[in-house]
Write an enzyme that holds these catalytic residues in place. Structure first.
Site, PDB file in Angstrom:
ATOM      1  CG  HIS A  48      19.687 -41.489 -14.340  1.00 15.11           C
ATOM      2  ND1 HIS A  48      20.118 -41.081 -12.923  1.00 15.11           N
ATOM      3  CD2 HIS A  48      20.515 -41.065 -15.131  1.00 15.11           C
ATOM      4  CE1 HIS A  48      21.479 -40.678 -12.994  1.00 15.11           C
ATOM      5  NE2 HIS A  48      21.607 -40.657 -14.204  1.00 15.11           N
ATOM      6  CB  SER A  75      22.794 -37.350 -15.534  1.00 16.75           C
ATOM      7  OG  SER A  75      23.245 -37.582 -16.564  1.00 16.75           O
ATOM      8  CD  GLU A  90      17.772 -41.563  -9.771  1.00 15.86           C
ATOM      9  OE1 GLU A  90      18.707 -41.283 -10.544  1.00 15.86           O
ATOM     10  OE2 GLU A  90      17.399 -40.814  -8.903  1.00 15.86           O
ATOM     11  CG  ASN A 145      23.722 -38.204 -10.032  1.00 19.04           C
ATOM     12  OD1 ASN A 145      24.429 -39.159  -9.557  1.00 19.04           O
ATOM     13  ND2 ASN A 145      23.348 -37.894 -11.384  1.00 19.04           N
TER      14      ASN A 145
END
Ligand code: NAD
Length: 502
Positions: A134, A113, A146, A184
């Protein structure tokens, strides 16, 4: 069909292996810890059995899973997804070893991440065959994948990652490598601006959460979310953004996080974070229903300003029974225009939108300030020491009659939610402008990956870019911090009257 390898049989690895076998791929799951391999494989079998019961996968899907205790056993794999612990050196070593034992054509993907995919790719024999995949926790349930392009990633590695993601039933978005990738990164202002609001004591953590839920339709506010994820985990993420960006002011960690970690108040897992958790996990009351709209009783109302918020309020006021006045005397004056109007009628309680300025900077010493989002169920209110109590009562009555909850907060441009949403839109505009991902992928990423009620681009379209820019410029002017500078793409789109999608 691709032969899939999964490295690491923990929470993420087991979930990814379940998806692989469910998609009909021969799936080799590796973990060096025998217990972890056993537990992970069991969890895959349980998950597949549940899906088989529901008819979602073939009864034989579990036979496609092969737990392997040696890394060497992954040699037949065409794609290996790594979900080992979040340590860069460990992942680089794995990529080096896998390059040798799986041969030149293997595509190596990481589920990291936060570690730059570009730095992992350089450890592989063929960096062009490295890509980020991801997944979100829990992988079997979360609908998003992702795919991250490292600087070295080639077209065929990216295409395979996307194809496998779709075969696993995921909505796939593509992001360029960089701090937090796309999801994120674009989600960061939710916590980051929440913390800044708490630090400035604009509102309490409980209030900020309630405003996000009721005013914005978020399932959880930033503080309950940080408690759920772990405040220590969030602090590490914040430090990694700071380091990777060489100190970008929007991404600076907040001293409140450091103090919470130092105090051992890490959130749910320690029973205490921003909230106190009872043994059964409960920590707050259920949200009440908003008040029933109505009761305007023909009161003459001057509701000024253009834009989606003013238009929405006029519609709600009309259906609540107010008599809208263009000119002439009114018993209540509401200025919902993004920029302060020229001259406001005097003699009646005055309620003004806090977007381009705080209430104090606006210079209406007797007024009540407010902020709300079009379609929201909560209006934030603010007052000055000079605001009279009859104006406060009139503001509470007015918004309740339109069906809004109200919450009193301290003064700032955009108050609480206007600030959080404006920074979400701003971050999205920076990311789109920098080529991290498309506007559509940003919205898909935040709605499917972070469960936001709408994506930042959709927010900007509902609220209007002018409103968003007014809040950012107001904060920039009053705070004099680079953190609030508007993204070039946002300013350009607002000037041209276009969407961030164009
Ligand atoms: N948990 C999440 O919410 C989440 C979400 C997205 C991405 N990620 C990322 O996924 C990765 C794995 O996270 P997790 O939550 O599944 O962790 P975890 O601790 O549940 O699982 C990690 C597994 O890796 C195994 N392992 C240890 N050393 C290893 C080695 N040398 N080679 C292979 N495996 C090894 C461990 O035994 C363990 O089973 C991390 O990079 C994390 O950042 C996690």
């Amino acid at each position: 069909m691709t032969v899939l390898g999964v490295v690491g049989a923990g929470t993420m690895g087991a979930g990814i292996a379940q998806l692989g076998a469910a998609a009909g791929m021969r799936t080799l799951l590796h973990d060096p810890m025998p217990d972890a391999l056993e537990r992970g494989s069991e969890s895959v079998r349980r998950g597949l059995a549940k899906w088989a019961e529901k008819g979602r996968v073939d009864e034989n899907a579990a036979s496609l899973l092969e737990p392997v205790s040696n890394l060497d056993d992954l040699s037949p794999c065409e794609l290996v997804i790594e979900a080992a612990p979040e340590r860069a050196e460990l992942k680089r070593d794995l990529f080096g070893a896998l390059s040798v034992l799986c041969g030149d054509d293997v595509v190596l993907a990481s589920n990291t991440s936060s570690i730059p995919i570009t730095s992992l790719a350089s450890a592989a024999a063929r960096p062009e065959n490295v890509v980020g995949m991801h997944f979100f926790n829990p992988p079997p349930l979360m609908p998003l994948l992702e795919v991250i392009r490292a600087d070295q990633t080639g077209g065929s590695a990216q295409a395979l990652a996307e194809e496998v993601g779709r075969a696993m039933g995921k909505e796939v978005i593509v992001a360029a490598d960089g701090p937090g990738f796309l999801v994120n990164r674009c989600g960061r202002p939710f916590n980051g601006e929440g913390l800044r609001l708490l630090q400035e004591r604009v509102a309490t953590a409980e209030q900020i959460d309630r405003i996000c839920r009721l005013g914005g339709g978020f399932r959880m506010g930033p503080f309950e979310l940080m408690d759920l994820v772990g405040i220590d985990v969030g602090f590490e993420v914040a430090k990694s953004f700071d380091e990777l960006s060489f100190g970008e002011p929007r991404w600076r960690p907040n001293p409140i996080q450091a103090r919470m970690v130092a105090a051992g108040r890490l959130g749910r897992k320690t029973g205490r974070g921003y909230y106190d958790y009872a043994d059964d996990g409960s920590y707050r009351a259920e949200d009440p229903e908003p008040p029933a709209a109505g009761g305007g009783g023909g009161t003459p109302l001057a509701l000024l300003g253009d834009g989606p918020l003013a238009d929405g309020l006029r519609e709600r006021a009309r259906s609540a029974g107010y008599e809208l006045r263009e000119g002439g005397p009114a018993e209540l004056v509401v200025d919902a225009g993004t920029s302060p109007g020229e001259s406001l009628p005097g003699g009646a309680p005055l309620i003004v939108l806090c977007a381009a300025t705080s209430l104090a900077a606006r210079g209406e010493s007797g007024a009540v300030g407010f902020h709300a989002l079009p379609g929201g169920q909560l209006a934030e209110l603010t007052r000055l020491p000079t605001t009279q109590s009859f104006a406060c009562e009139a503001a509470e009555r007015f918004f309740a009659s339109l069906g809004f909850h109200t919450e009193w907060v301290e003064d700032a441009p955009g108050l609480v939610l206007g600030r959080i949403i404006s920074q979400l839109v701003n971050e999205a505009a920076f990311a789109i402008g920098e080529g991290v991902g498309s506007a559509d992928d940003v919205d898909t990423g935040l709605t499917l990956g972070l469960s936001h009620p709408r994506g930042p681009v959709a927010w900007s379209e509902a609220i209007g870019l002018e409103h968003v820019l007014a809040v950012l410029d107001g904060l920039s002017e009053e705070r004099r911090e680079e953190r609030y500078r508007a993204a070039p793409l946002l300013r350009r789109a607002a000037a041209l009257g276009r969407s961030l999608r164009d």
